[in-house]
Design a protein around this motif. Structure first.
Motif, short mmCIF file in Angstrom:
data_model
loop_
_atom_site.label_atom_id
_atom_site.label_comp_id
_atom_site.label_asym_id
_atom_site.label_seq_id
_atom_site.Cartn_x
_atom_site.Cartn_y
_atom_site.Cartn_z
N VAL A 7 51.63 18.57 66.26
CA VAL A 7 51.69 19.58 67.22
C VAL A 7 49.86 19.40 66.80
N GLN A 8 49.31 18.54 67.60
CA GLN A 8 47.70 19.31 67.11
C GLN A 8 47.27 20.08 68.48
N LEU A 9 45.66 21.23 68.35
CA LEU A 9 45.48 21.84 69.18
C LEU A 9 44.26 21.15 68.71
N VAL A 10 43.38 21.23 69.80
CA VAL A 10 41.51 20.72 69.91
C VAL A 10 40.69 21.49 70.92
N GLU A 11 39.74 22.62 70.00
CA GLU A 11 39.03 23.31 70.78
C GLU A 11 37.61 22.36 70.79
N SER A 12 37.27 22.94 72.09
CA SER A 12 36.06 22.20 72.00
C SER A 12 35.47 23.64 73.30
N GLY A 13 33.56 23.58 73.31
CA GLY A 13 33.08 24.41 74.25
C GLY A 13 32.49 25.23 73.41
N GLY A 14 31.94 25.47 71.96
CA GLY A 14 31.57 26.37 71.17
C GLY A 14 29.93 25.42 71.72
N GLY A 15 29.13 26.56 70.70
CA GLY A 15 27.74 26.10 70.59
C GLY A 15 26.46 27.11 70.62
N LEU A 16 25.24 27.06 70.91
CA LEU A 16 24.04 27.69 70.61
C LEU A 16 23.56 28.97 72.07
N VAL A 17 23.87 29.79 72.00
CA VAL A 17 23.30 30.26 73.28
C VAL A 17 22.65 31.32 73.01
N PHE A 60 21.30 35.66 74.04
CA PHE A 60 21.68 36.55 74.16
C PHE A 60 22.43 36.89 75.56
N GLY A 61 22.73 37.25 76.13
CA GLY A 61 23.99 37.35 77.27
C GLY A 61 23.95 36.40 78.65
N GLY A 62 23.65 35.30 77.15
CA GLY A 62 24.64 33.88 78.37
C GLY A 62 26.54 33.90 78.00
N SER A 63 26.12 32.27 78.43
CA SER A 63 28.22 32.25 78.45
C SER A 63 28.41 31.17 78.36
N LEU A 64 29.72 31.19 77.18
CA LEU A 64 30.45 29.68 77.02
C LEU A 64 32.01 29.65 77.09
N ARG A 65 31.97 28.29 78.22
CA ARG A 65 34.06 28.35 78.07
C ARG A 65 34.38 27.55 77.18
N LEU A 66 34.93 28.27 76.33
CA LEU A 66 35.97 27.69 75.25
C LEU A 66 37.35 26.90 75.67
N SER A 67 37.39 25.64 75.41
CA SER A 67 39.06 25.31 75.84
C SER A 67 39.56 24.85 74.52
N CYS A 68 40.73 25.04 75.07
CA CYS A 68 41.76 24.45 73.80
C CYS A 68 43.30 23.25 74.27
N ALA A 69 43.38 22.64 74.00
CA ALA A 69 44.21 21.68 74.55
C ALA A 69 45.18 21.28 73.35
N ALA A 70 46.78 21.54 74.31
CA ALA A 70 47.99 21.29 73.01
C ALA A 70 48.01 19.50 73.45
#
Length: 121
Positions: A2-12, A14-24
């Motif tokens: 089984v593998q879990l792969v995350e994505s969506g991180g970064g630099l933002v 103050f007050g900004g938004s990010l969406r993280l994803s993790c696919a198994a």
């Protein structure tokens, strides 16, 4: 396997938004619950959010009203929508899933590799 792969991180900012994803992926019979943890530099890893197979959710008090956890069971994917980000949200964010690989196996925990989220002030 089984593998879990995350994505969506970064630099933002103050007050900004990010969406993280993790696919198994891999040999998955069922996924019980899926979590997002985070670990800031020099601190212990903490549970941020959990979503069960039925869609029930729990979030740590410090992110309530700002973060939302959701899940696409068909894609074995969990998301973390992070709004109104603050510098104290800066951390490596990890996905964790409690997975059963067959109808006869016990439930085991699996971790993703982590994705860095940095919020500048």
């Amino acid at each position: 396997q089984v593998q879990l792969v995350e994505s969506g991180g970064g630099l933002v900012q103050f007050g900004g938004s990010l969406r993280l994803s993790c696919a198994a992926s891999g040999s998955i019979f069922s996924i019980n619950y899926m979590d997002w943890y985070r670990q800031a530099s020099g601190k212990q890893r903490e549970l941020v959010a959990r979503i069960t197979s039925a869609g029930g959710t729990n979030l740590v008090d410090s992110v309530k009203g700002r973060f939302t956890i959701s899940r696409d069971n068909a894609k074995n994917t969990v998301y973390l929508q992070m709004n109104s980000l603050k510098p104290e949200d800066t951390a490596v964010y990890y996905c964790y899933a409690a997975i059963q690989t067959s109808g006869f196996s016990s439930i085991r925990g699996y971790w993703g590799q982590g994705t860095q989220v940095t919020v500048s002030s």
